[in-house]
Write an enzyme that holds these catalytic residues in place. Structure first.
Site, mmCIF file in Angstrom:
data_model
loop_
_atom_site.group_PDB
_atom_site.id
_atom_site.type_symbol
_atom_site.label_atom_id
_atom_site.label_comp_id
_atom_site.label_asym_id
_atom_site.label_seq_id
_atom_site.Cartn_x
_atom_site.Cartn_y
_atom_site.Cartn_z
ATOM 1 N N LYS A 113 0.837 -1.205 0.000
ATOM 2 C CA LYS A 113 0.000 0.000 0.000
ATOM 3 C C LYS A 113 0.882 1.270 0.000
ATOM 4 C CE LYS A 113 -3.505 -2.710 -0.085
ATOM 5 N NZ LYS A 113 -4.359 -3.195 0.978
HETATM 6 C C1 LIG Z 1 -5.345 -4.246 1.438
HETATM 7 C C2 LIG Z 1 -6.807 -4.152 1.424
HETATM 8 C C3 LIG Z 1 -7.598 -4.466 2.541
HETATM 9 C C4 LIG Z 1 -7.085 -5.141 3.777
HETATM 10 O O1 LIG Z 1 -5.967 -4.629 4.323
HETATM 11 P P1 LIG Z 1 -5.017 -5.524 5.245
HETATM 12 O O2 LIG Z 1 -4.148 -4.474 5.852
HETATM 13 O O3 LIG Z 1 -4.285 -6.455 4.340
HETATM 14 O O4 LIG Z 1 -5.861 -6.217 6.244
HETATM 15 C C5 LIG Z 1 -8.954 -4.240 2.461
HETATM 16 N N1 LIG Z 1 -9.535 -3.767 1.348
HETATM 17 C C6 LIG Z 1 -8.826 -3.491 0.247
HETATM 18 C C7 LIG Z 1 -9.525 -2.955 -0.949
HETATM 19 C C8 LIG Z 1 -7.438 -3.688 0.242
HETATM 20 O O5 LIG Z 1 -6.740 -3.444 -0.861
#
Ligand SMILES: *Cc1c(COP(=O)(O)O)cnc(C)c1O
Length: 379
Positions: free
Chosen positions: A180
């Protein structure tokens, strides 16, 4: 291998974590509040509540919105499973809605069509980093008294009509997973303007207990009460120290993602048959993902073959996502299946996410373009 996403960690980040390790607080300490305040400022929200994953952030948001057993929550079909799972965690029912064919964002008309007397909330997803249609969704939610929750896990730094993602919904969830925009290893945050929702999430992340260890130490008291069922969704000070250090680089990270996207855009203007998703004129895209779509499914242009051919050359392409209603768990538990969201289903057969992350060089971007041009055209 050129990965589709990857963290950027520098010496400053490492020093920040080491300093936290040498401090008195490894968790529930001062770095948590510091990170929350800096993050809230960055996304234009009054409050931010830090937790230990993006999934925990979504769960806390759904809980704070008061979603419970029997309630329905409308979610887009084309997203990561956690967007819908957080609804199931609360004993509620995710109702899948289709996306628009150009940008693959939740369609407000679809939300309207799938709304029932039991609908309590809508979760919008800023797919790939493109902010959802917030004006229409906010208006719809206001009219029907629904909570608007944003899954902004793709869109930290995204802007919609001059307002940042984080200041567009009642509650906005973010993730700090390494792929991210900024990372804490694992981690998440919920932004909100409502102090009562923020308070509820702080209780929820700490077992449903109304005070934390540090507060009790200040008061000189052992006493606490658990007022509702909560979880241990706490994030550590080590992670928040890293998050603070990463947040300082967010503007640069975003700039770099947008430069890479612009370079891809220029290339795809010259290539037939493969097209990036559309971008509305009134947004700043955050480009968590750079998604292209194969316009035909013939010969060498077939998506799965192109996927394998690119992987074989060390290009870490990916597919985001198998629509959530097609996962075996959802088919079994909620009797979902093919034909429920045809636009998402059709898109999922044609899309490909190309590598994009701040550490990518121009040469790597060009290598991806060259390979996509050569392998995508062959056939
Ligand atoms: C990455 C992501 C999540 C979950 O995040 P985590 O930190 O991996 O639990 C939820 N929704 C979307 C759209 C994502 O890309």
């Amino acid at each position: 291998m050129i990965p589709y996403g990857r963290q950027w960690i520098d010496e400053e980040d490492i020093a920040a974590v080491v300093a936290a390790l040498r401090s008195d607080w490894l968790t529930t300490g001062p770095k948590v509040a510091e990170f929350e305040e800096a993050f809230a400022r960055a996304v234009g929200a009054r409050e931010a509540v830090a937790v230990n994953s993006g999934t925990a952030a979504l769960h806390a948001a759904v809980h704070a919105a008061g979603i419970g057993p029997g309630d329905e929550v409308i979610v887009p079909a084309l997203t990561f499973a956690a967007t819908a799972n957080c609804v199931v965690f609360q004993g509620a029912i995710p109702v899948f809605a289709d996306v628009d064919p150009e940008r693959l964002l939740l369609r407000p008309e679809e939300v309207e069509a799938r709304r029932t007397a039991r609908t309590r909330a809508v979760i919008a997803v800023d797919y790939a980093g493109h902010p959802a249609d917030y004006d229409a969704l906010r208006e719809l939610c206001r009219r029907h008294r629904l909570s608007l929750i944003a899954d902004g896990c793709h869109a930290l730094g995204g802007i919609y009509k001059g307002r940042p993602v984080g200041a567009l919904a009642d509650l906005t969830a973010f993730s700090f997973h390494p792929v991210k925009h900024i990372t804490t290893g694992e981690g998440g945050m919920v932004a909100t303007d409502d102090p009562e929702l923020a308070r509820r999430m702080r209780v929820f992340r700490n077992h449903g207990i109304t005070s934390d260890h540090r507060e009790r130490e200040r008061r000189g008291s052992w006493f606490y009460e658990m007022v509702e069922l909560g979880w241990n969704y706490r994030i550590t000070d080590l992670q928040c120290a890293l998050g603070l250090s990463q947040l300082k680089k967010l503007t640069r990270f975003l700039e770099r993602r947008r430069e890479i996207a612009a370079r891809y855009d220029r290339f795809f203007k010259t290539l037939e048959g493969i097209r990036p998703l559309a971008v509305s004129g009134d947004v700043a895209h955050a480009y968590h993902l750079y998604v292209v779509r194969l316009e035909t499914s013939l010969g060498g242009r077939d998506r799965d073959r192109l996927f394998s051919a690119l992987r074989a050359e060390g290009i870490g392409v990916n597919v985001h996502y198998l629509p959530v209603h097609l996962h075996p768990f959802y088919r079994r538990r909620f009797h979902t299946g093919e034909g429920m969201c045809p636009i998402a289903e059709e898109a999922a057969r044609r899309i490909l996410s190309l590598p994009i992350h701040p550490g990518m060089s121009e040469d790597e971007v060009d290598a991806v373009c060259e390979a996509v041009g050569r392998l995508g055209a062959a056939g």
